[in-house]
Enzyme design. Sequence first.
Site, PDB file in Angstrom:
ATOM      1  N   GLY A  80      75.456  12.818  85.003  1.00 50.21           N
ATOM      2  CA  GLY A  80      74.829  11.604  84.494  1.00 50.21           C
ATOM      3  C   GLY A  80      73.352  11.790  84.195  1.00 50.21           C
TER       4      GLY A  80
ATOM      5  N   ASP B 105      72.973  28.536  83.814  1.00 50.38           N
ATOM      6  CA  ASP B 105      73.736  28.989  82.647  1.00 50.38           C
ATOM      7  C   ASP B 105      72.882  29.971  81.846  1.00 50.38           C
ATOM      8  OD1 ASP B 105      75.533  27.040  83.354  1.00 50.38           O
ATOM      9  OD2 ASP B 105      75.013  25.668  81.713  1.00 50.38           O
TER      10      ASP B 105
ATOM     11  N   GLU C 100      72.900  30.394  78.650  1.00 50.31           N
ATOM     12  CA  GLU C 100      72.406  29.846  77.393  1.00 50.31           C
ATOM     13  C   GLU C 100      71.264  28.839  77.572  1.00 50.31           C
ATOM     14  OE1 GLU C 100      75.951  28.532  75.425  1.00 50.31           O
ATOM     15  OE2 GLU C 100      76.168  26.776  76.721  1.00 50.31           O
TER      16      GLU C 100
ATOM     17  N   GLU D 136      94.129  11.467  52.791  1.00 47.67           N
ATOM     18  CA  GLU D 136      93.686  12.343  53.877  1.00 47.67           C
ATOM     19  C   GLU D 136      94.890  12.966  54.580  1.00 47.67           C
ATOM     20  OE1 GLU D 136      91.428  10.521  57.092  1.00 47.67           O
ATOM     21  OE2 GLU D 136      91.046  12.458  58.024  1.00 47.67           O
TER      22      GLU D 136
ATOM     23  N   GLY E  58      88.924   7.818  63.618  1.00 49.28           N
ATOM     24  CA  GLY E  58      89.591   9.069  63.957  1.00 49.28           C
ATOM     25  C   GLY E  58      89.808   9.911  62.710  1.00 49.28           C
TER      26      GLY E  58
ATOM     27  N   GLU F  64      79.965  -0.180  66.517  1.00 48.34           N
ATOM     28  CA  GLU F  64      79.716   0.093  67.944  1.00 48.34           C
ATOM     29  C   GLU F  64      78.417   0.868  68.165  1.00 48.34           C
ATOM     30  OE1 GLU F  64      81.984   1.514  66.014  1.00 48.34           O
ATOM     31  OE2 GLU F  64      82.457   3.592  66.583  1.00 48.34           O
TER      32      GLU F  64
ATOM     33  N   VAL G 187      77.401   4.044  91.010  1.00 48.71           N
ATOM     34  CA  VAL G 187      77.310   2.595  90.784  1.00 48.71           C
ATOM     35  C   VAL G 187      78.514   2.131  89.974  1.00 48.71           C
ATOM     36  CG1 VAL G 187      74.814   2.290  90.928  1.00 48.71           C
ATOM     37  CG2 VAL G 187      75.817   3.144  88.809  1.00 48.71           C
TER      38      VAL G 187
ATOM     39  N   THR H 148      72.088  21.638  96.557  1.00 51.11           N
ATOM     40  CA  THR H 148      70.816  21.177  95.980  1.00 51.11           C
ATOM     41  C   THR H 148      69.720  22.208  96.247  1.00 51.11           C
ATOM     42  OG1 THR H 148      71.421  18.870  96.186  1.00 51.11           O
ATOM     43  CG2 THR H 148      69.069  19.343  96.121  1.00 51.11           C
TER      44      THR H 148
ATOM     45  N   CYS I  93      86.661   1.944  60.798  1.00 54.16           N
ATOM     46  CA  CYS I  93      86.743   3.171  60.003  1.00 54.16           C
ATOM     47  C   CYS I  93      88.198   3.542  59.717  1.00 54.16           C
ATOM     48  CB  CYS I  93      85.952   4.280  60.689  1.00 54.16           C
ATOM     49  SG  CYS I  93      85.365   5.505  59.514  1.00 54.16           S
TER      50      CYS I  93
ATOM     51  N   LYS J 149      73.030  21.885 100.828  1.00 54.18           N
ATOM     52  CA  LYS J 149      72.865  23.290 100.417  1.00 54.18           C
ATOM     53  C   LYS J 149      72.946  23.500  98.898  1.00 54.18           C
ATOM     54  CE  LYS J 149      73.088  26.289 103.399  1.00 54.18           C
ATOM     55  NZ  LYS J 149      72.030  26.539 104.396  1.00 54.18           N
TER      56      LYS J 149
ATOM     57  N   HIS K 201      80.712   2.024  61.519  1.00 52.59           N
ATOM     58  CA  HIS K 201      80.883   2.056  62.979  1.00 52.59           C
ATOM     59  C   HIS K 201      79.920   1.075  63.652  1.00 52.59           C
ATOM     60  CE1 HIS K 201      83.699   5.409  63.344  1.00 52.59           C
ATOM     61  NE2 HIS K 201      83.138   5.845  62.234  1.00 52.59           N
TER      62      HIS K 201
HETATM   63  N1  GLN Z   1      89.157  10.196  58.687  1.00 55.94           N
HETATM   64  C1  GLN Z   1      88.615   9.062  57.996  1.00 55.94           C
HETATM   65  C2  GLN Z   1      87.593   9.459  56.945  1.00 55.94           C
HETATM   66  O1  GLN Z   1      87.058  10.525  56.975  1.00 55.94           O
HETATM   67  C3  GLN Z   1      87.999   8.073  58.974  1.00 55.94           C
HETATM   68  C4  GLN Z   1      86.817   8.601  59.688  1.00 55.94           C
HETATM   69  C5  GLN Z   1      86.432   7.809  60.896  1.00 55.94           C
HETATM   70  O2  GLN Z   1      87.238   7.034  61.413  1.00 55.94           O
HETATM   71  N2  GLN Z   1      85.246   8.027  61.395  1.00 55.94           N
HETATM   72  O3  GLN Z   1      87.297   8.677  56.071  1.00 55.94           O
END
Ligand code: GLN
Length: 551
Positions: A16, A149, A151, A411, A360, A515, A243, A193, A387, A191, A513
Amino acid sequence: MAKFVFVTGGVVSALGKGIASASLGNLLKARGLKVILQKFDPYLNVDPGTMSPFQHGEVFVLEDGAECDLDLGHYERFTDTNLAQINNLTSGRVYETILAKERKGEYLGRTVQVIPHVTDEIKRRIMLPVKDNPDVDVVITEIGGTVGDIESLPFLEAIRQFRLEHPLEDTVSVHLTLVPYIAAAGEMKTKPTQHSVRELRSIGIQPDFLFCRTDHHLGEDARRKIGLFCNLPVEHVFDGKDVTSIYEVPLNLHEQNFDRLICERLRLETPEPDLGPWRKMVGMILHPPETVKVAIVGKYIELRDAYKSIIEAFIHAGIPNRVGVEKVWIDSESLEGEDVGDRRLEEIFGGIHGILVPGGFGDRGIPGKVKAIRYARENGVPFFGICLGLQCAMIEIGRDLAGLEKAGSSEFEPATPHPVIHLMEMQKGIANLGGTMRLGAYPCSLREGSLAHQCYGLAEISERHRHRYEVNNEYRERFEAAGLVFSGTSPDDRLVEIIELPGHPFFLAVQFHPELKSRPGAPHPLFRAFVAAAIQHQEKSGPGGEVSAAG
Ligand code: GLN
């Protein structure tokens, strides 16, 4: 002169660090400082845009179109500040910059090396937010990965040099570790830490503050012991007990004087912050008077990080609606079998008050999403598509209302006779996958009187995008005749951004998007309206309508 805070992590990953950094940013901002947060990730991808959500979780997109680590989302939400491409650096990008310079001959015949060239480039990037913004007071730089690490080494070496080159009161190092509780011994173990701090000190960085993640309270004795072994005063060792809500973290840190001590160490004179409104908000998140159930029908549901911003947007939207939003995760592929008929769908969705189909890529799980959307449409369940969710809604409506039995998206079905979703004109001919989608903020005009217009209360909005495909304009008239309203489009009307179905309690989908722009103090209008519609649906369906949700 700005001050610089470096946040590193040890012992294990996923402690976190992002939330801790964001919380510190939140507190410093509440003290009236201008704060910029940035994340340096040691992996070699130039950005996370080409990584699978299963590998890396959500790709967070900024206003300027940068595809970033999801911690940038926490930074934006906790500090209510828009960040930019320069605030997320990866080793890949460091090397990309250096190799481009080398090819141009800019190193004038010298051998290009990790020290000084890579470390110089990292140091330049630490300073970059200040160069563009002279009014920035504090830059908080979080280093991804775990100390030890291979890197991460160039990043830690750059921080060591940076600290050496700046006055003591201009930089501070905060290190996060894990203090595990060993149940069999009934003891907390310090330890790991100690070892992690020893590792950091062997690189030349003495941390100034330790933030110890635990699932039990870190007692005074453990803090003293850690302080002694790690060369720190006990009040610089903080208890980072788990939390319920991440939004509690700033409050916990403040109770332990974290912000005051950091400011003292950096010689920043600031007033005590007023955390009253934040505390009130956290109270509503922790103890909402009511709850509603929303199903999220997606394909990355095993990894909740893939939907991080959606989860947060629901938390935010619950605040003004005075509800907690309970999320029921449904793997869209589980809806696909022949055996999943109306009765089974009723069992799955019967007790659900809203259905969200998120974004997606690829063809997996599409038929299940289309089925869930049809269920929502036919049963008056509030539906929100994001989307890919919009694209699936176009397929569903195309097939069932617009008489296009084979409606599809090129697509996942390149040969579909009715490509209601197709590749954007600007995407044709693009071969590289990295950073080439339609990315970042674009304006969108809303149709007067539409649901979208009501939700936003504005005629023009701006939202962030990440996609290659779009609604095929050739089918627009046909969909409109079938009752669909294109309530948001690009100002030139060439790209569809929002669709909705009048007559349904809430059936709305967006190509962008939303969100990504939701903040705890400013919940996104569409999430807020969707949750309100879910509450109404719950009230209408009454307790009798409550069937247990499966998934
Ligand atoms: N795969 C779809 C596109 O490229 C939707 C992309 C997404 O949901 N972010 O348009």
